[in-house]
Design a protein around this motif. Structure first.
Motif, PDB file in Angstrom:
ATOM      1  N   LEU A 199       0.830  -1.208   0.000  1.00 20.49           N
ATOM      2  CA  LEU A 199       0.000   0.000   0.000  1.00 20.49           C
ATOM      3  C   LEU A 199       0.863   1.257   0.000  1.00 20.49           C
ATOM      4  N   LEU A 200       1.974   1.228   0.730  1.00 19.05           N
ATOM      5  CA  LEU A 200       2.878   2.382   0.727  1.00 19.05           C
ATOM      6  C   LEU A 200       3.397   2.675  -0.678  1.00 19.05           C
ATOM      7  N   ASP A 201       3.614   1.637  -1.463  1.00 19.85           N
ATOM      8  CA  ASP A 201       4.056   1.823  -2.844  1.00 19.85           C
ATOM      9  C   ASP A 201       3.010   2.543  -3.688  1.00 19.85           C
ATOM     10  N   GLN A 202       1.751   2.487  -3.257  1.00 17.65           N
ATOM     11  CA  GLN A 202       0.666   3.110  -4.011  1.00 17.65           C
ATOM     12  C   GLN A 202       0.454   4.578  -3.645  1.00 17.65           C
ATOM     13  N   THR A 203       1.120   5.064  -2.607  1.00 21.00           N
ATOM     14  CA  THR A 203       0.887   6.445  -2.154  1.00 21.00           C
ATOM     15  C   THR A 203       1.383   7.489  -3.153  1.00 21.00           C
ATOM     16  N   GLY A 204       2.177   7.068  -4.134  1.00 16.79           N
ATOM     17  CA  GLY A 204       2.635   7.999  -5.155  1.00 16.79           C
ATOM     18  C   GLY A 204       1.853   7.898  -6.455  1.00 16.79           C
ATOM     19  N   HIS A 205       0.752   7.145  -6.451  1.00 15.61           N
ATOM     20  CA  HIS A 205      -0.037   6.967  -7.680  1.00 15.61           C
ATOM     21  C   HIS A 205      -0.567   8.319  -8.166  1.00 15.61           C
ATOM     22  N   PRO A 206      -0.582   8.557  -9.486  1.00 17.38           N
ATOM     23  CA  PRO A 206      -1.022   9.859 -10.000  1.00 17.38           C
ATOM     24  C   PRO A 206      -2.506  10.180  -9.773  1.00 17.38           C
ATOM     25  N   ASP A 207      -3.344   9.175  -9.596  1.00 18.68           N
ATOM     26  CA  ASP A 207      -4.775   9.427  -9.386  1.00 18.68           C
ATOM     27  C   ASP A 207      -5.004   9.813  -7.917  1.00 18.68           C
ATOM     28  N   ARG A 208      -5.422  11.051  -7.689  1.00 16.65           N
ATOM     29  CA  ARG A 208      -5.558  11.563  -6.323  1.00 16.65           C
ATOM     30  C   ARG A 208      -6.613  10.802  -5.518  1.00 16.65           C
ATOM     31  N   LYS A 209      -7.732  10.501  -6.133  1.00 20.80           N
ATOM     32  CA  LYS A 209      -8.804   9.789  -5.417  1.00 20.80           C
ATOM     33  C   LYS A 209      -8.318   8.415  -4.954  1.00 20.80           C
ATOM     34  N   PHE A 210      -7.586   7.721  -5.821  1.00 25.06           N
ATOM     35  CA  PHE A 210      -7.040   6.419  -5.448  1.00 25.06           C
ATOM     36  C   PHE A 210      -6.027   6.565  -4.313  1.00 25.06           C
ATOM     37  N   ARG A 211      -5.165   7.595  -4.396  1.00 26.60           N
ATOM     38  CA  ARG A 211      -4.198   7.833  -3.311  1.00 26.60           C
ATOM     39  C   ARG A 211      -4.918   8.056  -1.991  1.00 26.60           C
ATOM     40  N   ASP A 212      -5.993   8.843  -2.017  1.00 28.12           N
ATOM     41  CA  ASP A 212      -6.751   9.102  -0.787  1.00 28.12           C
ATOM     42  C   ASP A 212      -7.347   7.810  -0.222  1.00 28.12           C
ATOM     43  N   GLU A 213      -7.816   6.927  -1.116  1.00 28.78           N
ATOM     44  CA  GLU A 213      -8.349   5.636  -0.672  1.00 28.78           C
ATOM     45  C   GLU A 213      -7.246   4.793  -0.023  1.00 28.78           C
ATOM     46  N   VAL A 214      -6.056   4.837  -0.606  1.00 29.76           N
ATOM     47  CA  VAL A 214      -4.919   4.097  -0.048  1.00 29.76           C
ATOM     48  C   VAL A 214      -4.561   4.650   1.322  1.00 29.76           C
ATOM     49  N   PHE A 215      -4.496   5.989   1.450  1.00 35.08           N
ATOM     50  CA  PHE A 215      -4.182   6.598   2.745  1.00 35.08           C
ATOM     51  C   PHE A 215      -5.210   6.217   3.797  1.00 35.08           C
ATOM     52  N   ALA A 216      -6.472   6.189   3.422  1.00 33.22           N
ATOM     53  CA  ALA A 216      -7.526   5.810   4.368  1.00 33.22           C
ATOM     54  C   ALA A 216      -7.341   4.376   4.845  1.00 33.22           C
ATOM     55  N   LYS A 217      -6.975   3.475   3.922  1.00 35.18           N
ATOM     56  CA  LYS A 217      -6.739   2.075   4.304  1.00 35.18           C
ATOM     57  C   LYS A 217      -5.521   1.970   5.223  1.00 35.18           C
ATOM     58  N   LEU A 218      -4.445   2.687   4.876  1.00 31.67           N
ATOM     59  CA  LEU A 218      -3.239   2.657   5.715  1.00 31.67           C
ATOM     60  C   LEU A 218      -3.525   3.200   7.114  1.00 31.67           C
ATOM     61  N   ALA A 219      -4.309   4.257   7.174  1.00 30.44           N
ATOM     62  CA  ALA A 219      -4.622   4.856   8.467  1.00 30.44           C
ATOM     63  C   ALA A 219      -5.437   3.916   9.350  1.00 30.44           C
ATOM     64  N   ALA A 220      -6.179   3.002   8.746  1.00 30.51           N
ATOM     65  CA  ALA A 220      -7.004   2.062   9.503  1.00 30.51           C
ATOM     66  C   ALA A 220      -6.204   0.850   9.999  1.00 30.51           C
ATOM     67  N   LEU A 221      -4.976   0.662   9.493  1.00 32.56           N
ATOM     68  CA  LEU A 221      -4.157  -0.475   9.894  1.00 32.56           C
ATOM     69  C   LEU A 221      -3.117  -0.032  10.906  1.00 32.56           C
ATOM     70  N   SER A 222      -2.890  -0.811  11.943  1.00 30.69           N
ATOM     71  CA  SER A 222      -1.873  -0.415  12.932  1.00 30.69           C
ATOM     72  C   SER A 222      -0.489  -0.390  12.290  1.00 30.69           C
ATOM     73  N   THR A 223      -0.163  -1.384  11.452  1.00 28.40           N
ATOM     74  CA  THR A 223       1.132  -1.380  10.763  1.00 28.40           C
ATOM     75  C   THR A 223       1.195  -0.235   9.757  1.00 28.40           C
ATOM     76  N   GLY A 224       0.054   0.125   9.190  1.00 29.94           N
ATOM     77  CA  GLY A 224      -0.001   1.211   8.216  1.00 29.94           C
ATOM     78  C   GLY A 224       0.258   2.564   8.842  1.00 29.94           C
TER      79      GLY A 224
END
Length: 195
Positions: free
Chosen positions: A129-154
């Protein structure tokens, strides 16, 4: 199997559709054989669509073929494979098979992988998921950040890219995700982010 008969891709796709209408269990192996390259894309797409009525619990080899098709750059092949994969219940055992889909060409495939993997709190999922934080699509990046924020390891892993952010916008996007957790555990996050 007759070597003398050569079907065009359109003719073979039609044959696959017709075979699927027979609802004969023997057709399933014929369909699986036509899901991977070098079979023409239109035949692969027809075979995947037809497999929808046969697949109940695909084995490892069949899943591998579906994952290969889902990563295909042609959406007409990837779409039916995604629909079939979406029906498979997610388990921790399947994580390694899903991870490569996060690097697929098509954003819809990445979104499916994110939906399937996003709540798995493992170091492998967090790294992917961290590898996806640089994706050019902003909406997708925001979805990735939301998933990471919900995980303790994230949440713990977000500190590193925040410290290494190269632009103010990149740092701001990460800081917005980290802020609620930093407020709740200021000591840990302070030690992590500030020397």
């Amino acid at each position: 199997k007759d070597k003398k008969v050569k079907l065009t891709p359109a003719g073979e796709a039609g044959m696959v559709r017709l075979a699927a209408l027979l609802e004969d269990e023997r057709v399933e192996s014929l369909l699986w054989d036509r899901t991977v390259p070098p079979t023409a894309p239109e035949v692969r797409a027809a075979a995947l669509q037809a497999l929808g009525r046969f697949i109940k619990n695909p084995n490892k080899d069949e899943r591998a073929k579906l994952f290969t098709c889902a990563r295909d750059p042609q959406f007409r092949v990837a779409a039916p494979a995604m629909m079939l994969l979406d029906k498979i219940p997610m388990t921790d055992k399947l994580i390694p098979e899903w991870l490569p889909l996060l690097d697929a060409n098509d954003l819809a495939v990445r979104r499916l992988a994110l939906a399937k993997l996003g709540d798995r709190d493992t170091p492998e999922v967090t790294a992917a998921l961290l590898d996806q934080t640089g994706h050019p699509d902003r909406k997708f990046r925001d979805e990735v950040f939301a998933k990471l924020a919900a995980l303790s390891t994230g949440r713990k892993a977000l500190a590193k890219p925040l410290k290494e952010a190269e632009t103010a916008e990149e740092a701001w996007n990460l800081a917005r995700v980290v802020a609620p957790f930093a407020r709740g555990d200021a000591k840990t996050w302070g030690d992590e982010l500030f020397n």
